[in-house]
Design a protein around this motif. Structure first.
Motif, PDB file in Angstrom:
ATOM      1  N   HIS A  78       0.831  -1.214   0.000  1.00 39.07           N
ATOM      2  CA  HIS A  78       0.000   0.000   0.000  1.00 39.07           C
ATOM      3  C   HIS A  78       0.862   1.258   0.000  1.00 39.07           C
ATOM      4  O   HIS A  78       0.601   2.200  -0.765  1.00 39.07           O
ATOM      5  N   SER A  81       2.461   1.961  -3.305  1.00 38.94           N
ATOM      6  CA  SER A  81       1.500   2.478  -4.286  1.00 38.94           C
ATOM      7  C   SER A  81       1.234   3.963  -4.062  1.00 38.94           C
ATOM      8  O   SER A  81       1.033   4.718  -5.027  1.00 38.94           O
ATOM      9  N   ASP A  85       1.789   6.854  -6.681  1.00 42.23           N
ATOM     10  CA  ASP A  85       0.604   7.650  -7.023  1.00 42.23           C
ATOM     11  C   ASP A  85       0.883   9.146  -6.959  1.00 42.23           C
ATOM     12  O   ASP A  85       0.336   9.926  -7.744  1.00 42.23           O
ATOM     13  N   GLN A 119       7.800  -2.640  -2.487  1.00 44.67           N
ATOM     14  CA  GLN A 119       7.014  -3.681  -3.169  1.00 44.67           C
ATOM     15  C   GLN A 119       7.710  -5.037  -3.084  1.00 44.67           C
ATOM     16  O   GLN A 119       7.097  -6.042  -2.691  1.00 44.67           O
ATOM     17  N   SER A 148      -2.227  -6.826  -6.394  1.00 38.93           N
ATOM     18  CA  SER A 148      -1.459  -5.593  -6.546  1.00 38.93           C
ATOM     19  C   SER A 148      -0.938  -5.358  -7.958  1.00 38.93           C
ATOM     20  O   SER A 148      -0.359  -4.311  -8.232  1.00 38.93           O
ATOM     21  N   VAL A 154      -2.775  -2.217 -10.061  1.00 36.23           N
ATOM     22  CA  VAL A 154      -2.141  -1.494 -11.177  1.00 36.23           C
ATOM     23  C   VAL A 154      -3.119  -1.344 -12.343  1.00 36.23           C
ATOM     24  O   VAL A 154      -3.162  -0.292 -12.990  1.00 36.23           O
ATOM     25  N   GLN A 157      -5.228   1.533 -11.517  1.00 39.00           N
ATOM     26  CA  GLN A 157      -4.509   2.801 -11.686  1.00 39.00           C
ATOM     27  C   GLN A 157      -4.459   3.202 -13.158  1.00 39.00           C
ATOM     28  O   GLN A 157      -4.625   4.386 -13.495  1.00 39.00           O
ATOM     29  N   LYS A 180      -8.478  -0.673  -8.266  1.00 37.69           N
ATOM     30  CA  LYS A 180      -7.517   0.268  -7.692  1.00 37.69           C
ATOM     31  C   LYS A 180      -7.525   0.247  -6.166  1.00 37.69           C
ATOM     32  O   LYS A 180      -6.465   0.240  -5.523  1.00 37.69           O
TER      33      LYS A 180
END
Length: 294
Positions: A78, A81, A85, A119, A148, A154, A157, A180
């Motif tokens: 998380h 990401s 982001d 990650q 994820s 992804v 996203q 997402k």
């Protein structure tokens, strides 16, 4: 007097934070990289995702020795990401959790690498579980990769980026957020179910719960982006409008979005009937998600 959920959060948040810190404080990580990783991990998140893993196990009445490590692995994903982001090439945000975003402090290159490192560290953490049977470990790694990756977070996203400056339908919007936001939230609940060895029917029920709280979480995010201040959110309010994103208030209107929020909240709580508990932690988390103001 604190309620059951407040007590649970107060007890377990420090345990999660300690586990994350232990995982990250390795001598073989370059100092600058470690600092960037620690900065975002310890930036003050509410730890909803790892707490959901522990809440699932508690509601199921099961103790799993590796639960904290599984919970921490999800938080690492998380956090990575969020770092990515916020990058200029993505959402281009200056604030996260009330603090400057990672790339504002450490530069864009190190922020990208810190996200990459978090990650991969998540999967290393799962692969190193000392007390979980190998077949369960493999399944946890497989499902986190799906949640994820290119057909999970992804994917959401990418769909979100492609949806900017477009008018999306409710169905298209839900597809974005089931991936997402919802995919990783669903893994939190499912991972607890895997550690607890629940049967197929119970797994189906907790998946339904997870999908609905995932959508509820995003709807509330969209509502707060319109109704709250930057100070209250800890990130820039109105960022969805400035990015020309389709949101639930845009598609349904603010009151329509609130009705949709309560619809998913109700479905989530109905999915927990098999627990036969009026005050399950997961039901209390569903309330918490729709009532939060951050």
């Amino acid at each position: 007097m604190k309620n059951k959920l407040d007590q649970f959060i107060e007890k377990n948040t420090p345990r999660i934070n300690d586990t994350l810190h232990t995982i990250l404080m390795r001598k073989d990580i370059p100092e600058s990289l470690q600092a960037a990783m620690l900065y975002s991990v310890h930036a003050g998140g509410k730890r909803i995702r790892p707490l959901l893993v522990l809440a699932t196990l508690e509601d199921l009445g099961v103790h799993a020795e590796d639960a904290l490590e599984v919970a921490a692995a999800i938080e690492l994903i998380h956090t990575y990401s969020l770092i990515h982001d916020d990058l200029p090439s993505m959402d281009d945000d200056d604030l996260r959790r009330g603090k400057p975003t990672n790339h504002k402090v450490y530069g864009e290159a190190l922020a990208i690498l810190a996200g990459d490192a978090l990650q991969t560290l998540a999967f290393e953490t799962l692969a190193s579980l000392p007390n979980t049977r190998p077949e369960k470990t493999i399944e946890l790694i497989r499902l986190l990769a799906i949640a994820s990756g290119a057909n999970g977070m992804v994917a959401g996203q990418v769909l979100d980026l492609e949806g900017e400056k477009k008018s999306l339908s409710l169905q298209e919007l839900e597809l974005i957020h089931l991936n997402k936001t919802g995919a990783l939230l669903t893994f939190c609940i499912v991972s607890g179910g895997i550690l607890a060895d629940i049967d197929v029917e119970k797994m189906k029920a907790i998946k339904a719960y997870a999908e609905n709280i995932g959508l509820a979480f995003q709807i509330q995010d969209d509502i707060l982006d319109v109704t709250s201040t930057t100070e209250e959110l800890g990130k820039n309010a109105g960022s969805d409008e400035s990015s020309e994103k389709t949101t639930y208030p845009i598609v349904l209107g603010l009151e329509g979005a609130r009705k949709q929020l309560m619809h998913h909240h109700l479905l989530a709580k109905q999915s927990l009937a098999f627990l036969e508990k009026d005050d399950s932690l997961l039901a209390l988390f569903a309330d918490y998600i729709v009532e939060r103001n951050f």
